[in-house]
Design a protein around this motif. Sequence first.
Motif, PDB file in Angstrom:
ATOM      1  N   THR A  84      50.235  54.973  34.480  1.00 16.06           N
ATOM      2  CA  THR A  84      51.625  55.119  34.017  1.00 16.06           C
ATOM      3  C   THR A  84      52.322  53.765  33.928  1.00 16.06           C
ATOM      4  OG1 THR A  84      52.586  55.425  36.238  1.00 16.06           O
ATOM      5  CG2 THR A  84      51.784  57.405  35.096  1.00 16.06           C
ATOM      6  N   ALA A  85      51.751  52.740  34.574  1.00 20.22           N
ATOM      7  CA  ALA A  85      52.361  51.405  34.529  1.00 20.22           C
ATOM      8  C   ALA A  85      52.325  50.817  33.125  1.00 20.22           C
ATOM      9  CB  ALA A  85      51.653  50.461  35.505  1.00 20.22           C
ATOM     10  N   THR A  86      51.423  51.312  32.295  1.00 22.74           N
ATOM     11  CA  THR A  86      51.334  50.800  30.921  1.00 22.74           C
ATOM     12  C   THR A  86      52.283  51.533  29.982  1.00 22.74           C
ATOM     13  OG1 THR A  86      49.552  52.337  30.313  1.00 22.74           O
ATOM     14  CG2 THR A  86      48.912  50.224  31.302  1.00 22.74           C
ATOM     15  N   MET A  87      52.965  52.542  30.483  1.00 24.44           N
ATOM     16  CA  MET A  87      53.882  53.330  29.664  1.00 24.44           C
ATOM     17  C   MET A  87      55.306  52.819  29.860  1.00 24.44           C
ATOM     18  SD  MET A  87      52.205  57.011  30.714  1.00 24.44           S
ATOM     19  CE  MET A  87      52.998  57.982  29.456  1.00 24.44           C
ATOM     20  N   GLU A  88      56.205  53.268  29.007  1.00 22.55           N
ATOM     21  CA  GLU A  88      57.595  52.820  29.091  1.00 22.55           C
ATOM     22  C   GLU A  88      58.547  53.982  28.858  1.00 22.55           C
ATOM     23  OE1 GLU A  88      58.204  49.685  26.302  1.00 22.55           O
ATOM     24  OE2 GLU A  88      56.865  48.273  27.298  1.00 22.55           O
ATOM     25  N   LEU A 100      41.836  44.515  45.909  1.00 20.90           N
ATOM     26  CA  LEU A 100      42.589  44.851  44.708  1.00 20.90           C
ATOM     27  C   LEU A 100      42.673  43.646  43.785  1.00 20.90           C
ATOM     28  CD1 LEU A 100      45.649  46.938  45.972  1.00 20.90           C
ATOM     29  CD2 LEU A 100      43.700  47.766  44.664  1.00 20.90           C
ATOM     30  N   ASN A 101      42.462  43.890  42.498  1.00 23.72           N
ATOM     31  CA  ASN A 101      42.652  42.797  41.569  1.00 23.72           C
ATOM     32  C   ASN A 101      44.131  42.651  41.239  1.00 23.72           C
ATOM     33  OD1 ASN A 101      43.327  44.717  39.522  1.00 23.72           O
ATOM     34  ND2 ASN A 101      41.150  45.026  39.111  1.00 23.72           N
ATOM     35  N   PHE A 102      44.457  41.583  40.550  1.00 23.05           N
ATOM     36  CA  PHE A 102      45.867  41.292  40.268  1.00 23.05           C
ATOM     37  C   PHE A 102      46.498  42.393  39.432  1.00 23.05           C
ATOM     38  CE2 PHE A 102      49.095  39.554  37.408  1.00 23.05           C
ATOM     39  CZ  PHE A 102      50.021  39.074  38.333  1.00 23.05           C
ATOM     40  N   GLU A 103      45.742  42.912  38.452  1.00 24.00           N
ATOM     41  CA  GLU A 103      46.300  43.940  37.577  1.00 24.00           C
ATOM     42  C   GLU A 103      46.656  45.195  38.351  1.00 24.00           C
ATOM     43  OE1 GLU A 103      43.600  42.214  36.960  1.00 24.00           O
ATOM     44  OE2 GLU A 103      44.196  41.025  35.218  1.00 24.00           O
ATOM     45  N   ASP A 104      45.749  45.621  39.251  1.00 24.65           N
ATOM     46  CA  ASP A 104      46.045  46.814  40.054  1.00 24.65           C
ATOM     47  C   ASP A 104      47.239  46.576  40.965  1.00 24.65           C
ATOM     48  OD1 ASP A 104      44.011  48.156  38.889  1.00 24.65           O
ATOM     49  OD2 ASP A 104      42.903  48.588  40.731  1.00 24.65           O
ATOM     50  N   SER A 105      47.305  45.412  41.592  1.00 23.32           N
ATOM     51  CA  SER A 105      48.421  45.113  42.496  1.00 23.32           C
ATOM     52  C   SER A 105      49.748  45.141  41.754  1.00 23.32           C
ATOM     53  CB  SER A 105      48.225  43.735  43.147  1.00 23.32           C
ATOM     54  OG  SER A 105      47.072  43.719  43.947  1.00 23.32           O
ATOM     55  N   ALA A 151      55.478  61.406  32.664  1.00 20.75           N
ATOM     56  CA  ALA A 151      54.122  61.382  33.209  1.00 20.75           C
ATOM     57  C   ALA A 151      54.154  61.326  34.736  1.00 20.75           C
ATOM     58  CB  ALA A 151      53.341  60.199  32.653  1.00 20.75           C
ATOM     59  N   LEU A 152      55.041  60.492  35.292  1.00 21.67           N
ATOM     60  CA  LEU A 152      55.154  60.397  36.747  1.00 21.67           C
ATOM     61  C   LEU A 152      55.590  61.732  37.345  1.00 21.67           C
ATOM     62  CD1 LEU A 152      56.786  56.876  37.244  1.00 21.67           C
ATOM     63  CD2 LEU A 152      54.527  57.609  38.061  1.00 21.67           C
TER      64      LEU A 152
END
Length: 269
Positions: free
Chosen positions: A133-137, A217-222, A144-145
């Motif tokens: 959902t972080a890629t949505m606006e 965790l990678n940067f994108e996930d964080s 979605a949340l």
Amino acid sequence: GAMSVDSITDLSDNTSKLLEALQLSHPHELDPRRIPGKKKTLSLNPITWQVPRIVDRCCTHIETHGLQTVGIFRVGSSKKRVQQLREEFDQGLDVFLDEHQNVHDVAALLKEFLRDMPDSLIPRELYGAFLRTATMEGPAQLDALQLLLFLLPPCHSDTLHRLLRFLGEVARHAERSWDPDGREIPGNKMTVSNLATVFGPNILQKEKPGEKDASGLNFEDSAAIILVLQRLIEHHQTLFMVSPEMQCDVLRRLFQTDPDVIDYLLRRK
């Protein structure tokens, strides 16, 4: 003044009355001063309120004694005192947190509890869906949340709602303000972004603490975790509410397909 759920059989076949009956265990919705006929949204889990005592008491303590504490959740605590509190809660003791309790100790205890839950507050099988959902606006992201929140087990949903309500209150006191006499009230400096950074990894966990790659965790996930939790804090008041129209639709479908479920819901207290 509340009515027993068993007395539902005495009610007319009016959907609004049925919806009211579904809400009977929510004290704030039993207020006799409610205006008849006034539309209001109904809570997601109307039958019970399942929040662990340790979470509710930690949140209440900080709301009462720590909202003006600078750096709450970031300043160090006493490991010995936190461990003692943790053991008392684990033993099922009726732990009373008063003004003499160190706010930073209580804050650390809350973070530890969330971090060490056997299943994270947002279940791990939903980790990927929440992060996407972080890629949505805009409205699409919030829709979605909300649908994902509807999938949470009642205990997780109720506890997350209590926590987000608390974090929203902490964030409201992040900036300094002034009392009616013009005296400055210091802000705690814990903005929504800061709170999401601190609590995100404790609420959204890909692996169990201590497991392989649990801290990898990678940067994108964080970044996604922080953004998702920010949205949850900012919009918790609406995300956890089901409109009367949606509840009516669900109940109509259940009456047609699973009438026994309605009976179960009404009798579950």
